[in-house]
Design an enzyme around this catalytic site. Sequence first.
Site, short mmCIF file in Angstrom:
data_model
loop_
_atom_site.label_atom_id
_atom_site.label_comp_id
_atom_site.label_asym_id
_atom_site.label_seq_id
_atom_site.Cartn_x
_atom_site.Cartn_y
_atom_site.Cartn_z
N THR A 1 -11.92 -5.94 4.42
CA THR A 1 -11.28 -4.86 4.45
C THR A 1 -12.01 -3.82 3.47
O THR A 1 -12.48 -4.76 2.40
CB THR A 1 -9.64 -4.87 4.20
OG1 THR A 1 -9.30 -3.52 3.70
CG2 THR A 1 -9.44 -6.01 3.12
N CYS B 1 -13.69 1.68 7.32
CA CYS B 1 -12.59 1.01 7.72
C CYS B 1 -13.19 -0.12 8.76
O CYS B 1 -13.87 0.35 9.65
CB CYS B 1 -11.48 1.91 8.16
SG CYS B 1 -10.16 0.83 9.04
N THR B 2 -12.81 -1.32 8.66
CA THR B 2 -13.63 -2.42 9.22
C THR B 2 -12.99 -2.56 10.67
O THR B 2 -13.73 -3.04 11.46
CB THR B 2 -13.16 -3.87 8.60
OG1 THR B 2 -11.69 -3.87 8.42
CG2 THR B 2 -13.95 -4.05 7.13
N GLU B 3 -12.00 -1.47 11.28
CA GLU B 3 -11.83 -1.45 12.40
C GLU B 3 -12.41 -0.39 13.32
O GLU B 3 -12.21 -0.19 14.55
CB GLU B 3 -10.33 -1.38 12.41
CG GLU B 3 -9.41 -2.50 12.38
CD GLU B 3 -8.95 -2.69 10.93
OE1 GLU B 3 -8.57 -3.89 10.34
OE2 GLU B 3 -9.28 -2.02 9.95
N GLN C 1 0.77 -1.10 -0.18
CA GLN C 1 0.09 0.11 -0.01
C GLN C 1 0.97 1.38 -0.22
O GLN C 1 0.51 2.23 -0.85
CB GLN C 1 -0.91 -0.05 1.23
CG GLN C 1 -1.92 -1.06 1.32
CD GLN C 1 -2.56 -1.08 2.52
OE1 GLN C 1 -2.43 -0.35 3.49
NE2 GLN C 1 -3.98 -1.59 2.48
#
Length: 234
Positions: A83, A197-199, A52
């Site tokens: 994600t 954002c999955t967090e 990334q």
Amino acid sequence: MQTIGLLGGMSWDSSATYYRVINEEVRRRLGGHHCAQVVLVSLDFGQVRELQLRGDWDEAGAMLAAGAARLEAAGADVLVLCTNLMHKVAPSIEASAGVPLLHIADAVGARARALGADRIGLLGARQVMEEPFYRDRLRERWGIEVLVPGDDDRTLVDRVVFDELTTGRLEPASRRAFVEVIDRLAGRGAQAVVLGCTEIGLLVGPADTAMPLIDSALVHALAAVDAALAGVAR
């Protein structure tokens, strides 16, 4: 019941959320000792993050496509990429996959429409907020206008995601800062805010703000259950 293939590890903290939510929902729907049929490939996020930062999206796409192939070989009937940001390389996965990929933006779009929201705020990694691959899908497939935070807020959100959330840190000061960003999006007319954002759902939840939140990890996991149980009487 179909088998769900989870392509995770980006980060593993949110992959654990997917596994928990999927199994809790299958138990809720089917009862008894039922749980989901799941196979998991968990990548080393350190390696993915290096790609990334280098902007090597071709190599990243090849890495994730190889992970998806391992899931197929293990018997996955549907693929779930755990994600948001790495959906930037979803076309690479879809081009080589022999089973459907459940796109996270479609799960978000469906939830927004269910809420009656056609103008939503979006929090996430910088690329998710700024690049077209995510916002365009919501606009073109779901008719949803996407608002993103201002420059300083985007920098804040991206920093917290990668310096804190994806390393397992949940800081109260960052929670307060995110709520302020959400409030500013509400002031610009957002009817709901996507935790893209999955967090982020580990840090901010419905108890922290009156604004309707769309937790991308949660709605994506529930969409996976819908797909897995589509042919199961319940």
